[in-house]
Design a protein around this motif. Structure first.
Motif, PDB file in Angstrom:
ATOM      1  N   CYS A 133       0.829  -1.211   0.000  1.00 47.37           N
ATOM      2  CA  CYS A 133       0.000   0.000   0.000  1.00 47.37           C
ATOM      3  C   CYS A 133       0.864   1.262   0.000  1.00 47.37           C
ATOM      4  O   CYS A 133       0.559   2.240  -0.705  1.00 47.37           O
ATOM      5  CB  CYS A 133      -0.921   0.014   1.219  1.00 47.37           C
ATOM      6  N   ASP A 134       1.918   1.246   0.775  1.00 43.70           N
ATOM      7  CA  ASP A 134       2.768   2.432   0.915  1.00 43.70           C
ATOM      8  C   ASP A 134       3.615   2.704  -0.322  1.00 43.70           C
ATOM      9  O   ASP A 134       4.040   3.850  -0.535  1.00 43.70           O
ATOM     10  CB  ASP A 134       3.697   2.275   2.130  1.00 43.70           C
ATOM     11  N   THR A 135       3.867   1.674  -1.129  1.00 48.79           N
ATOM     12  CA  THR A 135       4.799   1.831  -2.261  1.00 48.79           C
ATOM     13  C   THR A 135       4.105   1.750  -3.624  1.00 48.79           C
ATOM     14  O   THR A 135       4.785   1.665  -4.649  1.00 48.79           O
ATOM     15  CB  THR A 135       5.899   0.754  -2.192  1.00 48.79           C
ATOM     16  N   THR A 136       2.775   1.780  -3.634  1.00 52.64           N
ATOM     17  CA  THR A 136       2.026   1.692  -4.890  1.00 52.64           C
ATOM     18  C   THR A 136       1.236   2.978  -5.071  1.00 52.64           C
ATOM     19  O   THR A 136       0.126   3.122  -4.537  1.00 52.64           O
ATOM     20  CB  THR A 136       1.089   0.460  -4.872  1.00 52.64           C
ATOM     21  N   PRO A 137       1.772   3.945  -5.814  1.00 47.55           N
ATOM     22  CA  PRO A 137       1.184   5.293  -5.863  1.00 47.55           C
ATOM     23  C   PRO A 137      -0.258   5.349  -6.359  1.00 47.55           C
ATOM     24  O   PRO A 137      -1.029   6.189  -5.910  1.00 47.55           O
ATOM     25  CB  PRO A 137       2.130   6.044  -6.819  1.00 47.55           C
ATOM     26  N   TRP A 138      -0.631   4.481  -7.282  1.00 49.24           N
ATOM     27  CA  TRP A 138      -1.961   4.542  -7.876  1.00 49.24           C
ATOM     28  C   TRP A 138      -3.025   3.822  -7.053  1.00 49.24           C
ATOM     29  O   TRP A 138      -4.226   3.910  -7.354  1.00 49.24           O
ATOM     30  CB  TRP A 138      -1.945   3.926  -9.288  1.00 49.24           C
ATOM     31  N   HIS A 140      -4.505   3.865  -3.913  1.00 52.92           N
ATOM     32  CA  HIS A 140      -5.636   4.422  -3.172  1.00 52.92           C
ATOM     33  C   HIS A 140      -6.699   4.966  -4.119  1.00 52.92           C
ATOM     34  O   HIS A 140      -7.904   4.726  -3.915  1.00 52.92           O
ATOM     35  CB  HIS A 140      -5.188   5.519  -2.201  1.00 52.92           C
ATOM     36  N   ASP A 141      -6.286   5.681  -5.152  1.00 53.09           N
ATOM     37  CA  ASP A 141      -7.259   6.221  -6.096  1.00 53.09           C
ATOM     38  C   ASP A 141      -8.026   5.105  -6.795  1.00 53.09           C
ATOM     39  O   ASP A 141      -9.249   5.200  -6.995  1.00 53.09           O
ATOM     40  CB  ASP A 141      -6.574   7.104  -7.131  1.00 53.09           C
ATOM     41  N   THR A 228      -9.195  10.719 -12.316  1.00 57.12           N
ATOM     42  CA  THR A 228      -8.117  11.372 -11.560  1.00 57.12           C
ATOM     43  C   THR A 228      -7.328  12.380 -12.393  1.00 57.12           C
ATOM     44  O   THR A 228      -6.641  13.239 -11.835  1.00 57.12           O
ATOM     45  CB  THR A 228      -7.128  10.329 -10.998  1.00 57.12           C
ATOM     46  N   ARG A 275       4.248  12.810 -17.798  1.00 59.48           N
ATOM     47  CA  ARG A 275       4.354  12.084 -16.522  1.00 59.48           C
ATOM     48  C   ARG A 275       3.479  10.840 -16.488  1.00 59.48           C
ATOM     49  O   ARG A 275       3.911   9.766 -16.049  1.00 59.48           O
ATOM     50  CB  ARG A 275       3.969  13.028 -15.378  1.00 59.48           C
ATOM     51  N   TRP A 276       2.207  10.991 -16.931  1.00 57.66           N
ATOM     52  CA  TRP A 276       1.280   9.856 -16.863  1.00 57.66           C
ATOM     53  C   TRP A 276       1.781   8.693 -17.708  1.00 57.66           C
ATOM     54  O   TRP A 276       1.741   7.532 -17.293  1.00 57.66           O
ATOM     55  CB  TRP A 276      -0.108  10.304 -17.336  1.00 57.66           C
ATOM     56  N   GLU A 279       4.766   6.856 -16.064  1.00 55.96           N
ATOM     57  CA  GLU A 279       4.343   5.941 -15.006  1.00 55.96           C
ATOM     58  C   GLU A 279       3.643   4.725 -15.585  1.00 55.96           C
ATOM     59  O   GLU A 279       3.773   3.611 -15.054  1.00 55.96           O
ATOM     60  CB  GLU A 279       3.441   6.659 -14.007  1.00 55.96           C
TER      61      GLU A 279
END
Length: 493
Positions: A133-138, A140-141, A228, A275-276, A279
């Motif tokens: 959870c802490d290392t996966t930027p996408w 929570h969204d 998003t 950027r998108w 990633e």
């Protein structure tokens, strides 16, 4: 230096046999990898692995980054203590994927597993989960988006209350708290998908097999990505697309294909250095060894169709910043082992973009027999830097295709292969294997010699696609032996 000659099989994991009504990332997946090793294959190509949305298409997903929950192996969750054995058993048709039935069963089972894990999971697994959870930027969204879709009865994000559709800070905080349990379930699901897929890929790599993934160039309108990042797409003041993606009339459709995906605002993407996309490619190469880029020509120009149009006929080509984009991605990610899906209306500018980065293009043997010896899909016209297929997920099986040909076209196939056509699927596989193409990939249906009832997708039809599966016993040692013989004979092992 010349690339090593390789060959492999195209098969999406949903098509694997096994319980639960759909292929999964469990033991049947490993058995298929064992078959590839036995057959001397070094490539396994899959379709996009995201959570399929409209029409169950893997090319239309709720997220460009998340994984498909329906692929999660429930037997593994039983072994880990998150499910009881009886909770992982479903009475679902095994011949074809019944997506509504599978989704209902698996969603229920995964919610049960998530609740048990969050309530009773052991400390080590909890630490692994929270690290994910802490290392996966996408994450929570994506989890919030799916929780919101459930909360609002499956409605598209642009119909939600304005405060959350527009992602106002107070609304994001309010719903993140209100839907906390559901968000936690979706985070658990993505964690399980990630770890199961990682183990599958590691197993394939340990056998000398590279996994070839697939990036759809466009995303679904009703997706985490558009919700998003609305400023990166051509939307009106109400959040609806002004233009949509498609292709002009072609081999597959006289009125073109109106895909309906929102189109990118390339100026807005360029303004933040793409950027998108950086990633997205980074995420895809975290899952795969090689990536096929679907509709590659869209990076040179996109076919824009006014959203009000019902077909794709009245569209226009609009330039895209392919060179600037790939320069930015390579600068951030490094080398890109990409296969360019360069089918359809291909111009010199598209070829120049492909060749600038030395991306191999695709050659489809089913397209080779309709215009004489100069046809670019005939093997004698190939160059090494390409990938040859008998057909793709969008084509009929080779047996189905051959049966649909005119007598004249059949004669051309038989003359070129110098055969009777009794096993035309093997003759085309042999053509591909013997060609100078560095890579040769064949749908599993062609290895099995299946007819058109086993095709994966019929472009332009919204229903009835993506559901093909093979059953236990269909894939045999004889198939492996035949593939291995051709692979060794033509220097691909």
């Amino acid at each position: 230096m010349r690339q090593k000659r390789r060959s492999g099989i195209l098969l999406h994991p949903t098509s694997l046999p096994g319980p639960g009504g759909i292929g999964s990332l469990g033991k049947e997946c490993r058995h298929f990898i064992d078959f590839l090793e036995e057959a001397g294959q070094s490539l396994w190509q899959v379709l996009p692995l995201g959570p399929a949305a409209y029409g169950n298409s893997p090319y239309s997903c709720y997220s460009a980054f998340a994984g498909n929950p329906l692929l999660i192996d429930l037997a593994t969750l039983v072994d880990e203590g998150d499910l009881e054995p009886e909770e992982a058993v479903a009475e679902v048709s095994a011949d074809h994927v019944d997506f509504p039935a599978v989704d209902a069963f698996k969603s229920r089972a995964l919610r049960t597993a998530a609740a048990r894990f969050h309530a009773h999971g052991d400390t080590d697994r909890k630490q692994e989960f929270w690290h994910f959870c802490d290392t996966t930027p996408w994450l929570h969204d994506a989890a919030l988006f799916m929780a919101l879709k459930e909360h609002f009865g499956g409605k598209s994000w642009n119909t939600w209350p304005k405060e959350i559709a527009r992602r106002e800070s107070a609304a994001l905080e309010k719903y993140s708290v209100r839907l906390g349990v559901a968000i936690g379930e979706h985070k658990y699901i993505q964690w399980q998908f990630s770890r199961q897929w990682r183990h599958v890929r590691e197993y394939a790599n340990s056998k000398g097999i590279a996994v070839v993934g697939d990036i759809p160039i466009f995303v679904a309108f009703d997706s985490t990505d558009v919700w998003t990042n609305p400023g990166l797409f051509k939307l009106d003041d109400k959040g609806k697309p002004t233009v949509v993606a498609g292709v002009p009339p072609d081999y597959f459709s006289k009125t073109g294909q109106r895909w309906g995906n929102p189109l990118y605002d390339w100026d807005a993407m360029a303004a933040d250095g793409f950027r998108w996309w950086i990633e997205r490619f980074r995420g895809s190469f975290a899952l795969h060894d090689v990536v096929r880029v679907d509709h590659f020509r869209g990076f040179e120009a996109c076919w824009e169709v006014p959203a009000k149009e019902k077909t794709a006929v009245n569209g226009q080509w609009v330039p895209a910043p392919g060179t600037a984009l790939f320069d930015a991605v390579i600068g951030a990610v490094g080398s890109l082992p990409i296969i360019a899906e360069d089918l359809g209306v291909i111009t010199p500018a598209v070829e120049e973009l492909r060749d600038r980065y030395r991306f191999p293009g695709m050659k489809i043997l089913q397209f080779a027999f309709d215009s004489g010896p100069g046809n670019p899909y005939l093997p004698h016209n190939f160059t090494r830097d390409c990938v040859v297929y008998t057909g793709t997920h969008d084509n009929d099986t080779t047996q189905g295709w051959f049966q649909s040909l005119s007598p004249r076209e059949r004669r051309e196939v038989l003359a070129y292969t110098d055969t009777t056509g009794k096993e035309v699927h093997w003759e085309l596989i042999r053509l591909g294997m013997a060609s100078v193409a560095d890579m040769a990939i064949f749908p599993l249906q062609d290895v099995m010699g299946l007819d058109g009832s086993s095709r994966m997708n019929l472009p332009g039809t919204p229903r009835g696609n993506w559901s093909w599966r093979y059953s236990e016993g269909m894939l045999t040692a004889k198939h492996a032996k035949k593939l291995l013989e051709l692979t060794v004979l033509f220097g691909r092992k």
